[in-house]
Design an enzyme around this catalytic site. Structure first.
Site, PDB file in Angstrom:
ATOM      1  N   CYS A   1      16.094  24.289   4.634  1.00  0.00           N
ATOM      2  CA  CYS A   1      15.110  25.172   3.961  1.00  0.00           C
ATOM      3  C   CYS A   1      14.431  24.291   2.813  1.00  0.00           C
ATOM      4  O   CYS A   1      14.334  22.948   2.851  1.00  0.00           O
ATOM      5  CB  CYS A   1      16.046  26.246   3.054  1.00  0.00           C
ATOM      6  SG  CYS A   1      17.197  27.001   4.078  1.00  0.00           S
ATOM      7  N   MET A   2      13.389  25.050   2.215  1.00  0.00           N
ATOM      8  CA  MET A   2      12.532  24.289   1.389  1.00  0.00           C
ATOM      9  C   MET A   2      13.402  23.526   0.176  1.00  0.00           C
ATOM     10  O   MET A   2      12.999  22.357  -0.275  1.00  0.00           O
ATOM     11  CB  MET A   2      11.785  25.298   0.676  1.00  0.00           C
ATOM     12  CG  MET A   2      10.777  24.558  -0.442  1.00  0.00           C
ATOM     13  SD  MET A   2       9.509  25.887  -1.202  1.00  0.00           S
ATOM     14  CE  MET A   2       8.463  26.715   0.032  1.00  0.00           C
ATOM     15  N   ASP A   3      14.464  24.167  -0.484  1.00  0.00           N
ATOM     16  CA  ASP A   3      14.930  23.611  -1.416  1.00  0.00           C
ATOM     17  C   ASP A   3      16.532  23.274  -1.321  1.00  0.00           C
ATOM     18  O   ASP A   3      17.128  22.736  -2.281  1.00  0.00           O
ATOM     19  CB  ASP A   3      15.108  24.580  -2.620  1.00  0.00           C
ATOM     20  CG  ASP A   3      13.937  25.216  -3.059  1.00  0.00           C
ATOM     21  OD1 ASP A   3      12.787  24.604  -3.293  1.00  0.00           O
ATOM     22  OD2 ASP A   3      13.852  26.610  -2.771  1.00  0.00           O
TER      23      ASP A   3
ATOM     24  N   TYR B   1      18.497  30.503   7.217  1.00  0.00           N
ATOM     25  CA  TYR B   1      17.399  31.254   8.095  1.00  0.00           C
ATOM     26  C   TYR B   1      17.501  31.474   9.421  1.00  0.00           C
ATOM     27  O   TYR B   1      17.569  30.484  10.155  1.00  0.00           O
ATOM     28  CB  TYR B   1      16.016  31.019   7.751  1.00  0.00           C
ATOM     29  CG  TYR B   1      15.630  31.045   6.194  1.00  0.00           C
ATOM     30  CD1 TYR B   1      15.502  32.273   5.696  1.00  0.00           C
ATOM     31  CD2 TYR B   1      15.274  30.050   5.429  1.00  0.00           C
ATOM     32  CE1 TYR B   1      15.496  32.472   4.502  1.00  0.00           C
ATOM     33  CE2 TYR B   1      14.798  30.203   4.006  1.00  0.00           C
ATOM     34  CZ  TYR B   1      14.884  31.490   3.464  1.00  0.00           C
ATOM     35  OH  TYR B   1      14.633  31.631   2.266  1.00  0.00           O
TER      36      TYR B   1
ATOM     37  N   ARG C   1     -10.240   0.562  15.147  1.00  0.00           N
ATOM     38  CA  ARG C   1      -9.998   1.455  13.918  1.00  0.00           C
ATOM     39  C   ARG C   1     -11.335   0.853  12.987  1.00  0.00           C
ATOM     40  O   ARG C   1     -12.561   0.788  13.380  1.00  0.00           O
ATOM     41  CB  ARG C   1      -8.939   1.561  13.336  1.00  0.00           C
ATOM     42  CG  ARG C   1      -7.791   2.122  14.318  1.00  0.00           C
ATOM     43  CD  ARG C   1      -6.458   2.503  13.425  1.00  0.00           C
ATOM     44  NE  ARG C   1      -6.086   1.350  12.530  1.00  0.00           N
ATOM     45  CZ  ARG C   1      -4.925   0.983  11.837  1.00  0.00           C
ATOM     46  NH1 ARG C   1      -4.075   2.031  11.965  1.00  0.00           N
ATOM     47  NH2 ARG C   1      -4.827   0.066  11.270  1.00  0.00           N
TER      48      ARG C   1
ATOM     49  N   HIS D   1      -6.087  -6.761  13.346  1.00  0.00           N
ATOM     50  CA  HIS D   1      -5.035  -5.829  13.176  1.00  0.00           C
ATOM     51  C   HIS D   1      -4.659  -5.620  14.540  1.00  0.00           C
ATOM     52  O   HIS D   1      -5.503  -5.451  15.489  1.00  0.00           O
ATOM     53  CB  HIS D   1      -4.930  -4.720  12.050  1.00  0.00           C
ATOM     54  CG  HIS D   1      -3.647  -4.181  11.944  1.00  0.00           C
ATOM     55  ND1 HIS D   1      -2.816  -4.982  11.361  1.00  0.00           N
ATOM     56  CD2 HIS D   1      -3.194  -2.987  11.889  1.00  0.00           C
ATOM     57  CE1 HIS D   1      -1.614  -4.062  11.114  1.00  0.00           C
ATOM     58  NE2 HIS D   1      -1.896  -2.767  11.701  1.00  0.00           N
TER      59      HIS D   1
ATOM     60  N   ARG E   1       1.031 -10.908   7.056  1.00  0.00           N
ATOM     61  CA  ARG E   1       0.957  -9.728   6.357  1.00  0.00           C
ATOM     62  C   ARG E   1       1.908  -8.641   6.849  1.00  0.00           C
ATOM     63  O   ARG E   1       1.702  -7.552   7.316  1.00  0.00           O
ATOM     64  CB  ARG E   1      -0.356  -9.051   6.778  1.00  0.00           C
ATOM     65  CG  ARG E   1      -1.781  -9.703   6.476  1.00  0.00           C
ATOM     66  CD  ARG E   1      -3.188  -8.708   6.507  1.00  0.00           C
ATOM     67  NE  ARG E   1      -3.065  -7.974   7.815  1.00  0.00           N
ATOM     68  CZ  ARG E   1      -3.521  -8.260   8.935  1.00  0.00           C
ATOM     69  NH1 ARG E   1      -4.170  -9.573   9.050  1.00  0.00           N
ATOM     70  NH2 ARG E   1      -3.452  -7.414   9.898  1.00  0.00           N
TER      71      ARG E   1
ATOM     72  N   LYS F   1       0.750  -1.193  -0.104  1.00  0.00           N
ATOM     73  CA  LYS F   1       0.126  -0.126  -0.011  1.00  0.00           C
ATOM     74  C   LYS F   1       0.850   1.184  -0.050  1.00  0.00           C
ATOM     75  O   LYS F   1       2.140   1.270   0.203  1.00  0.00           O
ATOM     76  CB  LYS F   1      -0.991   0.038   1.259  1.00  0.00           C
ATOM     77  CG  LYS F   1      -0.151   0.166   2.633  1.00  0.00           C
ATOM     78  CD  LYS F   1      -1.020   0.133   3.504  1.00  0.00           C
ATOM     79  CE  LYS F   1      -0.411   0.038   4.910  1.00  0.00           C
ATOM     80  NZ  LYS F   1      -1.135   0.405   6.306  1.00  0.00           N
TER      81      LYS F   1
END
Length: 378
Positions: free
Chosen positions: A311-313, A264, A139, A168, A223, A41
């Protein structure tokens, strides 16, 4: 045209590691007389469902497990003919296609049973169903007080073939936790109700942790999920090999003086003259910002700390007096061999689980590459 070296961000999935892990798990299961369902999954926990499924079946798995009909149909479209179980679908799921393409479906309620039976009637064939009992995870799954009615209805429905029953475990990753035995007792009681109703379902309860630690709970089918990918869910040592490596490369180096700050917020300041290496990956590519100030990477044979905020990048590595070449490989996590960082290291540092780290690595800018396919020499 894409290059094949110095990636901006790349996940390398070792299918030989997947096969190794599945052989170990399937061997444990076979020792108890059980088959093995490899859970693929969430796009194979971020590793790629189809390549992992193929490797798992080659290594001894006989079933595949997914969370949704959509995921199951994608496996069928990719040519997989093995048994596939889908276990968590919305009322709008395409059960007609699922039945047509011979996908096993989990049922936890009378309403679900009716929807699946209707799909089977329209398809002109019987639907293969696994009845799920809630044994204490609270659940999905049928509540125990409604279980006798669900079992009776399923047994009486001509359009339904009850293939299995399952549940489960909540705490199998904590060996000795009393809930494991309590859930096993409830599961046994639910099985007795199913047998009294005239059913003879195969039973499956064991996840990765129980596959490794509770052979008495293997029943007919296990499983494993996270262990397929080489991440160990139990506190004891196991011969599992992580299948995912996350890597990038150096795009710039610079020398800075003591007292200069980085990234930053200037949360890190160089205590001495040092060399910084810029790496073009960040939180948009799967590096949690919460690792800022706590992350190290593998670069030129050593663990080296990341300086300042992620940072983001991009992120910045403190290399001291070492100056790496532009294009040098930067390994963010891998197997742990030789002291290399791992996904589990990341998870432990920020207080999460390694499942979250690897499943989060399917990102638009992260290239995925496979090694270790049978016959490729990798």
């Amino acid at each position: 045209m894409r290059g094949t070296s110095s990636p901006r961000a790349e996940v390398v999935v070792d299918l030989a590691a997947v096969r190794h892990n599945v052989r170990l798990l399937a061997s444990r299961a076979a020792g108890s007389g059980a088959e093995t369902m490899a859970v693929v999954k969430a796009d194979g926990y971020g590793h790629g469902a189809a390549p992992v499924a193929r490797a798992a079946l080659d290594a001894g798995a006989t079933w595949l497990g997914v969370a949704s009909v959509e995921e199951a149909l994608a496996l069928r479209e990719a040519g997989f003919t093995a048994r596939v179980l889908s276990w968590l679908d919305t009322p709008a799921a395409d059960f007609d296609a699922a039945v047509t393409y011979d996908i096993d479906l989990s049922v936890s309620s009378a309403g679900e049973l009716a929807r699946v039976a209707g799909a089977a009637a329209r398809a002109g064939c019987r639907a293969r169903v696994h009845l799920k009992i809630d044994t204490g995870l609270s659940r999905n799954g049928c509540p125990p007080d409604l279980w006798p009615a669900l079992v009776k209805a399923a047994a009486a429905e001509d359009a339904i073939e009850v293939v299995g029953m399952w549940s489960h475990l909540a705490c199998a990753d904590e060996p000795g936790h009393p809930s494991v035995d309590a859930q096993a007792e409830r599961f046994a009681a639910a099985h007795a109700v199913a047998v009294d109703a005239g059913l003879s379902p195969l039973r499956h309860l064991a996840n990765s942790a129980a596959t490794l630690t509770r052979p008495d709970l293997h029943f007919d089918l296990v499983r494993p999920g996270i262990a397929v990918y080489g991440l160990n869910p139990v506190p004891q040592s196991e011969d599992l090999t992580p299948a995912m490596t996350f890597r990038s490369s150096v795009v710039l180096t610079k020398r800075v003086r003591a007292g200069e700050s980085v990234s930053y917020g200037h949360t890190w300041t160089a205590p001495a003259d040092t060399t910084l290496a810029l790496v073009p990956v960040g939180y948009a590519d799967g590096v949690p910002r919460t690792l800022s100030g706590r992350l190290s990477v593998w670069l030129d044979g050593s663990r080296r700390p990341v300086a300042g905020r992620v940072c983001m990048d991009q992120l910045v590595v403190d290399c001291g007096d070492h100056e790496p070449d532009v294009g040098a490989e930067v390994v963010l996590f891998t197997t742990g061999e030789g002291g290399t960082p791992t996904a589990t290291d990341w998870a432990n540092t920020i207080g999460t689980i390694d499942y979250e780290i690897v499943t989060g690595m399917y990102r638009p800018r992260v290239r995925r590459r496979y090694v270790g396919a049978e016959g490729d020499g990798s």
